[in-house]
Motif scaffolding. Structure first.
Motif, PDB file in Angstrom:
ATOM      1  N   ASP A 220       0.848  -1.192   0.000  1.00  0.00           N
ATOM      2  CA  ASP A 220       0.000   0.000   0.000  1.00  0.00           C
ATOM      3  C   ASP A 220       0.881   1.239   0.000  1.00  0.00           C
ATOM      4  O   ASP A 220       1.880   1.294   0.733  1.00  0.00           O
ATOM      5  CB  ASP A 220      -0.910   0.035   1.235  1.00  0.00           C
ATOM      6  N   LEU A 222       0.579   5.225   0.654  1.00  0.00           N
ATOM      7  CA  LEU A 222      -0.238   6.329   1.140  1.00  0.00           C
ATOM      8  C   LEU A 222       0.296   7.630   0.541  1.00  0.00           C
ATOM      9  O   LEU A 222       1.427   8.032   0.814  1.00  0.00           O
ATOM     10  CB  LEU A 222      -0.199   6.384   2.666  1.00  0.00           C
ATOM     11  N   TYR A 266      -7.537   2.063  -5.509  1.00  0.00           N
ATOM     12  CA  TYR A 266      -7.192   3.047  -4.467  1.00  0.00           C
ATOM     13  C   TYR A 266      -8.446   3.515  -3.744  1.00  0.00           C
ATOM     14  O   TYR A 266      -9.579   3.300  -4.211  1.00  0.00           O
ATOM     15  CB  TYR A 266      -6.485   4.255  -5.086  1.00  0.00           C
ATOM     16  N   THR A 278      -4.895   6.034  -0.722  1.00  0.00           N
ATOM     17  CA  THR A 278      -4.189   4.788  -0.424  1.00  0.00           C
ATOM     18  C   THR A 278      -4.241   3.917  -1.665  1.00  0.00           C
ATOM     19  O   THR A 278      -5.311   3.433  -2.064  1.00  0.00           O
ATOM     20  CB  THR A 278      -4.829   4.047   0.762  1.00  0.00           C
TER      21      THR A 278
END
Length: 380
Positions: A220, A222, A266, A278
């Motif tokens: 992931d 961010l 996302y 994300t």
């Protein structure tokens, strides 16, 4: 899709800067310098214990630093980029482009120690008015010096490879399993530096338990956008238009495998005046080859240090040098099997350049070790 049972990989994304936003000094430079600083203290201790003038260590350190940097830089350019170097010799000074090779440092260090042992230097570096006067260091034979210096060189190798790991460079090959390291910083850097409006990007282990294939695991990212007047629609368009392609292009795709033919996966949420996305993608798990080499160098350092503590001047001259060359470059030959090739011409080679350059140094180590043992027995 494959399901992960044990998430044993890590996503490695350290800050390249010590203080965010301030590029120099980077961690690699700090770790490189730390190896010399600690090595200096060790050499002062050794000189004092064996009744030598510790002030000589100052001169010795200057020789070592210059020889390591010049030799490693020349080694990389001559062995890995000879055509570019001979066409543009001034690239030697463009150190920010990267490129140091330990195989080049070794002969330059051995030469520097010969000069330290046999000559007294006067003059200045700037402007260059150096003069070499023949004057041998009393009580310090050439092999005596080299045997002690390799202790600190082994330690320096520990810090240098740790610096490579922090910088996510000289990476290992894919493990084809979920055990290893995803070098996540590369996408962060390209998002932050290559896409307008990105304030920060942080990679971490993905929350999904599914992987695309063995060694392709969830990651992931961010992404925090700068506080602007951009609408949600603008941000979503940017994510599809710029982020998706960047994940599939070189060099980001060396560490990420974004699925093709599907929309970017996302979630986008408001965060005060900013937007935060994300991005769910996949990373390529690689061998932390830098840490393998750092670990074997650390073992070598302690082994040489213990031998010195136990025997000191009773050790036949050359033994520590022989052990260093055999161990360091024997393992280097082995470690290269886990590393990605550094330059394109290595792709068609049975053994890469790092392995080929290690062979003569191992042979030299065997010669020095056998010679030292034979001479040592004769003098008993």
């Amino acid at each position: 899709m494959h399901h992960l049972t044990i998430l044993s990989y890590i996503v490695w994304d350290p800050m390249k800067e010590i203080i965010r936003g301030i590029q120099p000094p980077v961690w690699y430079s700090v770790l490189f310098a730390l190896g010399f600083i600690i090595g200096y203290q060790i050499m002062v201790y050794i000189f004092k214990k064996e009744g030598k003038d510790p002030l000589n260590v100052d001169t010795l350190t200057v020789y070592m630093v210059l020889a390591t940097i010049v030799g490693a830089r020349l080694g990389h350019l001559i062995f890995y980029e000879p055509e570019r170097f001979f066409a543009d010799p001034l690239m030697f000074f463009r150190t920010w482009e990267g490129g140091l090779a330990s195989h080049g440092a070794v002969p330059m260090i051995l030469l520097a120690l010969f000069l330290y042992r046999n000559y007294f230097v006067t003059g200045s570096l700037l402007p260059p008015k150096l003069k070499f006067k023949k004057q041998k260091k009393t009580g310090q034979s050439y092999l005596w010096i080299v045997d002690r210096i390799v202790i600190t060189v082994a330690l320096a190798a520990v810090f240098i490879r740790m610096g490579n790991f922090v910088n996510s460079e000289i990476v290992g090959k894919p493990t084809d399993s979920d055990k290893g390291v995803v070098f996540g910083r590369i996408a962060e850097m390209y998002f932050e530096d290559g896409i307008n409006g990105v304030d920060r990007a942080e990679a971490s282990k993905g929350t999904s338990s599914e992987q695309l294939a063995p060694g392709i695991v969830p990651v992931d990212i961010l992404v925090t956008f700068e506080g602007t007047s951009s609408t949600e629609q603008d941000i979503r368009a940017k994510l599809e238009r710029e982020f998706k392609p960047m994940l599939t292009r070189y060099p980001v795709n060396e560490h990420y495998q974004e699925p093709l033919g599907t929309p970017l996966n996302y979630e986008l949420v408001p965060n005060g005046r900013q937007w935060t996305a994300t991005i769910h993608t996949y990373g390529i798990v690689r061998h932390p080859a830098q840490l393998y080499e750092s670990a074997t160098s650390l073992i070598l350092f302690f082994m040489l240090l213990v031998l010195w503590f136990k025997y000191k001047e009773q050790t036949p001259e050359g033994i520590l040098l022989g052990i260093f060359l055999i161990w360091q470059f024997g393992f280097r030959f082995f470690h290269e099997t886990f590393k990605e090739n550094q330059v394109a011409f290595e792709e068609g080679m049975t053994y890469n350049m790092g392995q080929l350059l290690s062979i003569p140094l191992v042979v030299l180590g065997l010669f020095v070790l056998i010679r030292s043992l034979v001479i040592g027995r004769k003098t008993e």
